[in-house]
Design a protein around this motif. Structure first.
Motif, short mmCIF file in Angstrom:
data_model
loop_
_atom_site.label_atom_id
_atom_site.label_comp_id
_atom_site.label_asym_id
_atom_site.label_seq_id
_atom_site.Cartn_x
_atom_site.Cartn_y
_atom_site.Cartn_z
N GLY A 193 0.82 -1.21 0.00
CA GLY A 193 0.00 0.00 0.00
C GLY A 193 0.86 1.26 0.00
O GLY A 193 0.52 2.25 -0.66
N SER A 194 1.95 1.25 0.75
CA SER A 194 2.83 2.42 0.79
C SER A 194 3.36 2.72 -0.60
O SER A 194 3.40 3.88 -1.03
N ASP A 228 -7.70 5.91 -1.46
CA ASP A 228 -6.89 4.83 -0.90
C ASP A 228 -7.87 3.73 -0.46
O ASP A 228 -8.55 3.87 0.55
N GLN A 272 -7.81 -0.68 2.62
CA GLN A 272 -8.60 -1.46 3.58
C GLN A 272 -10.06 -1.62 3.14
O GLN A 272 -10.70 -2.59 3.48
N LYS A 311 -3.21 -5.02 0.54
CA LYS A 311 -3.84 -5.87 1.56
C LYS A 311 -4.81 -6.91 0.98
O LYS A 311 -4.39 -7.92 0.45
C1 LIG Z 1 -5.37 2.69 4.23
C2 LIG Z 1 -3.96 2.21 4.14
N1 LIG Z 1 -3.18 2.67 3.16
C3 LIG Z 1 -1.91 2.26 3.02
C4 LIG Z 1 -1.34 1.37 3.91
C5 LIG Z 1 0.08 0.94 3.76
O1 LIG Z 1 0.10 -0.36 3.29
P1 LIG Z 1 1.41 -1.27 3.45
O2 LIG Z 1 1.57 -1.56 4.91
O3 LIG Z 1 1.09 -2.46 2.61
O4 LIG Z 1 2.55 -0.48 2.91
C6 LIG Z 1 -2.11 0.88 4.96
C7 LIG Z 1 -1.56 -0.08 5.93
O5 LIG Z 1 -2.08 -0.35 6.97
C8 LIG Z 1 -3.46 1.31 5.09
O6 LIG Z 1 -4.24 0.87 6.07
#
Ligand SMILES: Cc1ncc(COP(=O)(O)O)c(C=O)c1O
Length: 446
Positions: free
Chosen positions: A128-129, A260, A263, A290
């Motif tokens: 996600g990042s 985003d 989740q 996720k």
């Molecule tokens: C809404 C949301 N965006 C982005 C991320 C980041 O995802 P990742 O941990 O796979 O980098 C998260 C992680 O919890 C998240 O909840």
């Protein structure tokens, strides 16, 4: 009050023969980053998972009510996902996008078919990042603007650019990362200035975005980024109309709108496949991770072909993005969601549990707010309903008690005051009733 008992299952774990939890904890303490946190006074070690259940090393079974932080969407080791992954693992594990491979292309088509409007071009990443980092890069390159509006109480990831967009001090290191990012007031009806009784709250919260654009930026922005329900922030749902009004302000200032869905996507909210659909908007860029991979490291950014073209200004490369095994899994996850009607299951059981939680709210004073949609439900705990002082220690205690009764839960919110429930979407009615019974028992003893 009788202690609730986990619903029976025909699923059984294998005998565990690996190192003890104590040994693993010692190894972690010696060789792993101390910044990573553990839940529970006595850390839990999970060694097996099947569908909605997980087992510890002593074969104690738990209902997984947080799904590895809202990640295991269709069930632990779902047989269809496992067989597809195994087949691909035995055929070709890695190729990269410099060669053709059918999986990534076919999966892109299938994923794009799930999105509305012009959202038809996919980029694959590993988390996600990374997805949010790429979305912000595309927004800036496409608009020629730099400033970004994000929300307080948001979480978007742990790399530099997504940490910048994150709006909670707990996750922001004291290093330069937020240049050009402005955080608008969180549209948080329970704690914010406009509450549940204000029918115009959506427009009023959106006015703060307009005000930020006017007073804190050059009047032009690259993007607005928001989760469709704030996840780490404690499953905060925005008031009706919030995204509609906000998107209007952002687009008028030359910016693009990023949803985003890390989740909230993939049917978890029950009524809709994507969270942004619950607010009646279509974003310009959607980020995912996720639940898209049910536990495999897969992320995606989906946008319009017009916006996507900006990446041709330079070479953009991601070694594992679109990996044949991960995209085979991504495709299998979509097949399972469709075949097993998991979105509908989320709607049906989410409604049932939410009703149960509302009942608990009328019984237990510590519950300040119950919110969420489908199988993404939050219970915010307060020491006093008038002052809304966060009940952090009590939240930890409820998690401990639930664990002892066989239910794993998550927590969220700036003060760790909100219980988060987001299980694999394959739970059944008996599981749903068990969750409410466990919480009732846990709250009763506080
Ligand atoms: C809404 C949301 N965006 C982005 C991320 C980041 O995802 P990742 O941990 O796979 O980098 C998260 C992680 O919890 C998240 O909840």
């Amino acid at each position: 009050m009788k202690t609730p008992v986990l619903p029976p299952t025909h699923l059984t774990p294998k005998k565990y023969t690996g190192p003890s939890a104590r040994k693993v904890l010692a190894l972690r303490r010696q060789h792993m980053n101390p910044g990573i946190v553990l839940y529970y006074k006595k850390p839990l070690m999970l060694v097996e998972g099947k569908m909605q259940y997980v087992w510890d090393e002593c074969s104690k079974r738990y209902l997984d009510g947080i799904a590895g932080i809202v990640t295991v969407s269709v069930g632990h080791c779902h047989p269809h996902v496992v067989s597809v992954a195994n087949r691909q693992n035995e055929t070709l594990q890695h190729s990269t996008t410099i060669y053709l491979h059918p999986n990534v292309a076919q999966y892109a088509k299938k994923l794009a078919s799930k999105l509305p409007g012009e959202l038809k071009v996919c980029y694959f990443v590993n988390s996600g990042s990374e997805a949010n980092d790429l979305a912000l890069l595309m927004a800036r390159a496409y608009t020629g603007n730099y400033d970004v509006i994000a929300l307080r109480n948001a979480y978007h990831g742990g790399n530099t650019s997504s940490m910048a967009a994150t709006g909670q001090s707990s996750w922001k290191f004291n290093v330069p990362h937020s240049f050009g990012v402005h955080h608008a007031v969180a549209p948080y009806p329970y704690r914010g200035p406009y509450g549940y009784n204000d029918a115009d709250a959506g427009r009023k919260y959106a006015d703060d975005v307009k005000s930020l654009i006017d007073f804190a930026t050059p009047g032009k922005v690259a993007a607005f980024i928001a989760e469709s329900i704030q996840g780490v922030g404690g499953f905060v749902e925005f008031p009706k109309g919030y995204l509609k009004h906000t998107y209007k302000h952002v687009r008028a200032a030359g910016g693009v709108c990023i949803a985003d869905e890390v989740q909230t996507g993939f049917g978890r909210l029950g009524t809709h496949f994507w969270g942004f659909e619950t607010q009646g908007v279509i974003p310009d860029i959607v980020t995912m991770a996720k639940g898209i991979g049910n536990g495999c490291p897969l992320g995606a950014v989906v946008t319009t072909s017009k916006i996507a073209t900006v990446l041709t200004q330079r070479v953009h490369f991601n070694t594992f993005g679109g990996n044949p095994v991960c995209t085979a899994i991504g495709n299998a996850v979509l097949e399972v969601i469709e075949k097993e009607k998991l979105q509908e299951n989320s709607r049906k059981l989410g409604t049932r549990i939410r009703r149960g939680l509302e009942r608990l709210k009328s019984k237990h004073k510590i519950i300040g707010d119950v919110r969420g949609q489908g199988l993404m439900l939050g219970i915010e705990l307060v020491k006093d309903r008038k002052t809304k002082e966060p009940a952090r220690a009590e939240c930890i205690e409820v998690l401990e008690r639930a664990r002892n009764m066989g239910l794993l839960l998550g927590k969220g919110g700036l003060w760790g005051q909100t219980i988060r429930f987001a299980p694999p979407m394959c739970i059944n009615q008996a599981d749903a009733d068990f969750v409410v019974d466990v919480l009732d028992t846990a709250f009763a003893k506080l």
